[in-house]
Design an enzyme around this catalytic site. Structure first.
Site, PDB file in Angstrom:
ATOM      1  N   GLY A 165       0.851  -1.185   0.000  1.00 12.06           N
ATOM      2  CA  GLY A 165       0.000   0.000   0.000  1.00 12.06           C
ATOM      3  C   GLY A 165       0.884   1.231   0.000  1.00 12.06           C
ATOM      4  O   GLY A 165       2.075   1.162   0.336  1.00 12.06           O
TER       5      GLY A 165
ATOM      6  N   GLN B  56       2.759  10.184   1.527  1.00  9.05           N
ATOM      7  CA  GLN B  56       4.062   9.530   1.649  1.00  9.05           C
ATOM      8  C   GLN B  56       5.002   9.864   0.497  1.00  9.05           C
ATOM      9  O   GLN B  56       6.203   9.566   0.580  1.00  9.05           O
ATOM     10  CB  GLN B  56       3.881   8.011   1.740  1.00  9.05           C
ATOM     11  CG  GLN B  56       3.222   7.553   3.056  1.00  9.05           C
ATOM     12  CD  GLN B  56       3.090   6.064   3.126  1.00  9.05           C
ATOM     13  OE1 GLN B  56       2.146   5.501   2.547  1.00  9.05           O
ATOM     14  NE2 GLN B  56       3.990   5.397   3.785  1.00  9.05           N
TER      15      GLN B  56
ATOM     16  N   GLU C  10      -3.850   2.845   5.389  1.00 10.46           N
ATOM     17  CA  GLU C  10      -3.694   3.873   4.351  1.00 10.46           C
ATOM     18  C   GLU C  10      -4.614   5.069   4.581  1.00 10.46           C
ATOM     19  O   GLU C  10      -4.203   6.224   4.411  1.00 10.46           O
ATOM     20  CB  GLU C  10      -3.963   3.271   2.962  1.00 10.46           C
ATOM     21  CG  GLU C  10      -3.022   2.165   2.561  1.00 10.46           C
ATOM     22  CD  GLU C  10      -1.555   2.523   2.700  1.00 10.46           C
ATOM     23  OE1 GLU C  10      -0.751   1.617   2.903  1.00 10.46           O
ATOM     24  OE2 GLU C  10      -1.198   3.722   2.625  1.00 10.46           O
TER      25      GLU C  10
ATOM     26  N   HIS D 188      -3.219   7.347   6.966  1.00 10.16           N
ATOM     27  CA  HIS D 188      -2.216   8.242   6.363  1.00 10.16           C
ATOM     28  C   HIS D 188      -2.876   9.505   5.815  1.00 10.16           C
ATOM     29  O   HIS D 188      -2.338  10.601   5.936  1.00 10.16           O
ATOM     30  CB  HIS D 188      -1.457   7.547   5.225  1.00 10.16           C
ATOM     31  CG  HIS D 188      -0.218   6.802   5.647  1.00 10.16           C
ATOM     32  ND1 HIS D 188       0.858   7.418   6.246  1.00 10.16           N
ATOM     33  CD2 HIS D 188       0.118   5.506   5.537  1.00 10.16           C
ATOM     34  CE1 HIS D 188       1.795   6.516   6.502  1.00 10.16           C
ATOM     35  NE2 HIS D 188       1.380   5.353   6.086  1.00 10.16           N
TER      36      HIS D 188
HETATM   37  O1  K2U Z   1       1.440   2.742   3.991  1.00 16.05           O
HETATM   38  C1  K2U Z   1       2.510   2.162   3.991  1.00 16.05           C
HETATM   39  O2  K2U Z   1       3.501   2.553   4.632  1.00 16.05           O
HETATM   40  C2  K2U Z   1       2.618   0.879   3.223  1.00 16.05           C
HETATM   41  C3  K2U Z   1       2.530  -0.296   4.108  1.00 16.05           C
HETATM   42  C4  K2U Z   1       1.081  -0.678   4.104  1.00 16.05           C
HETATM   43  C5  K2U Z   1       0.651  -1.709   5.087  1.00 16.05           C
HETATM   44  C6  K2U Z   1       1.136  -1.744   6.368  1.00 16.05           C
HETATM   45  C7  K2U Z   1       0.692  -2.720   7.253  1.00 16.05           C
HETATM   46  C8  K2U Z   1      -0.257  -3.630   6.864  1.00 16.05           C
HETATM   47  C9  K2U Z   1      -0.743  -3.576   5.579  1.00 16.05           C
HETATM   48  C10 K2U Z   1      -0.293  -2.630   4.700  1.00 16.05           C
HETATM   49  C11 K2U Z   1       3.602  -1.192   3.511  1.00 16.05           C
HETATM   50  O3  K2U Z   1       3.087  -1.972   2.517  1.00 16.05           O
HETATM   51  S1  K2U Z   1       4.551  -2.016   4.668  1.00 16.05           S
HETATM   52  C12 K2U Z   1       4.673  -3.657   4.205  1.00 16.05           C
HETATM   53  C13 K2U Z   1       4.083  -4.546   5.269  1.00 16.05           C
HETATM   54  C14 K2U Z   1       2.900  -5.171   5.042  1.00 16.05           C
HETATM   55  C15 K2U Z   1       2.377  -6.000   6.040  1.00 16.05           C
HETATM   56  C16 K2U Z   1       3.024  -6.182   7.256  1.00 16.05           C
HETATM   57  C17 K2U Z   1       4.235  -5.522   7.458  1.00 16.05           C
HETATM   58  C18 K2U Z   1       4.776  -4.701   6.454  1.00 16.05           C
HETATM   59 ZN    ZN Z   2       2.396   3.547   6.283  1.00 14.59          ZN
END
Ligand code: K2U
Ligand code: ZN
Length: 183
Positions: free
Chosen positions: A48, A53, A138, A141
């Site tokens: 995501g 960001q 998201e 954010h």
């Molecule tokens: O928004 C962001 O920083 C992207 C994240 C989104 C996300 C975070 C947690 C759970 C679902 C989506 C990145 O894709 S971080 C990658 C990630 C995904 C799952 C768990 C840990 C890290």
């Molecule tokens: Zn994030």
């Protein structure tokens, strides 16, 4: 399409913690931003990414759980709204603006979200599991809310301490590389 720089906490915290503005019209400029967000997300191997960001204060986010090797399930959410939440789940999360940091966050288990797509049409998603978590992460954010703020106080203190260590190590590695490249 272009890969954009991803803003990092704490140096870009002002932008990352500012509430985003709604998109007035889905035009070619917005579609270009959506494409850049998707390309930047895949390049960073995230699932995501939200517009703030990459330094853009607009209510736009993209999500793709299929990962960088598939890129075949892209969700585009412009002006998303959470209509319903149900249940509770605790899951480990990361954030591309906090490289290397992971921590448990409690979220709703199921969500119903309404958003506008890349063609300017309004649609609804009902989801659970990782997609529901990603949607909440998201949309937070877009409200200027970072996942640290959604942790319990104890977990937040531990995460802040861990992130300081991660960033100190990153700084030392950058300085070492700079010294080595100048010799
Ligand atoms: O928004 C962001 O920083 C992207 C994240 C989104 C996300 C975070 C947690 C759970 C679902 C989506 C990145 O894709 S971080 C990658 C990630 C995904 C799952 C768990 C840990 C890290
Ligand atoms: Zn994030």
């Amino acid at each position: 399409m272009a890969v954009r720089d991803i803003l990092l906490f704490p140096e870009d915290s002002d932008t990352l913690t500012t509430e985003c503005e709604p998109v007035e019209e889905v035009n070619d400029e917005i579609r270009q931003l959506v494409d850049d967000l998707a390309e930047t997300m895949y390049d960073a191997e995230g699932i995501g990414l939200a517009a703030p960001q990459v330094g853009v204060n607009k209510r736009i986010t993209v999500i793709d759980l299929s990962g960088p090797d598939h890129q075949d399930a892209l969700h585009v959410l412009i002006n998303p709204e959470i209509l319903e939440v149900e249940g509770s789940v605790v899951r480990e999360e990361g954030c591309l603006s906090f490289p290397g940091l992971y921590g448990e966050v409690e979220r709703a288990e199921r969500v119903r979200v309404e958003a506008t797509n890349r063609e300017g049409e309004r649609y609804e998603i009902e989801s659970e599991g990782l997609l529901a978590v990603a949607l909440q992460h998201e949309i937070d954010h877009l409200d200027g809310v970072l996942f640290l703020e959604q942790m319990t106080p104890t977990k937040r203190r531990m995460a802040r301490r861990e992130y300081r260590k991660i960033r100190s190590k990153m700084t030392r590695q950058k300085k070492r590389k700079k010294r080595e490249s100048s010799t």
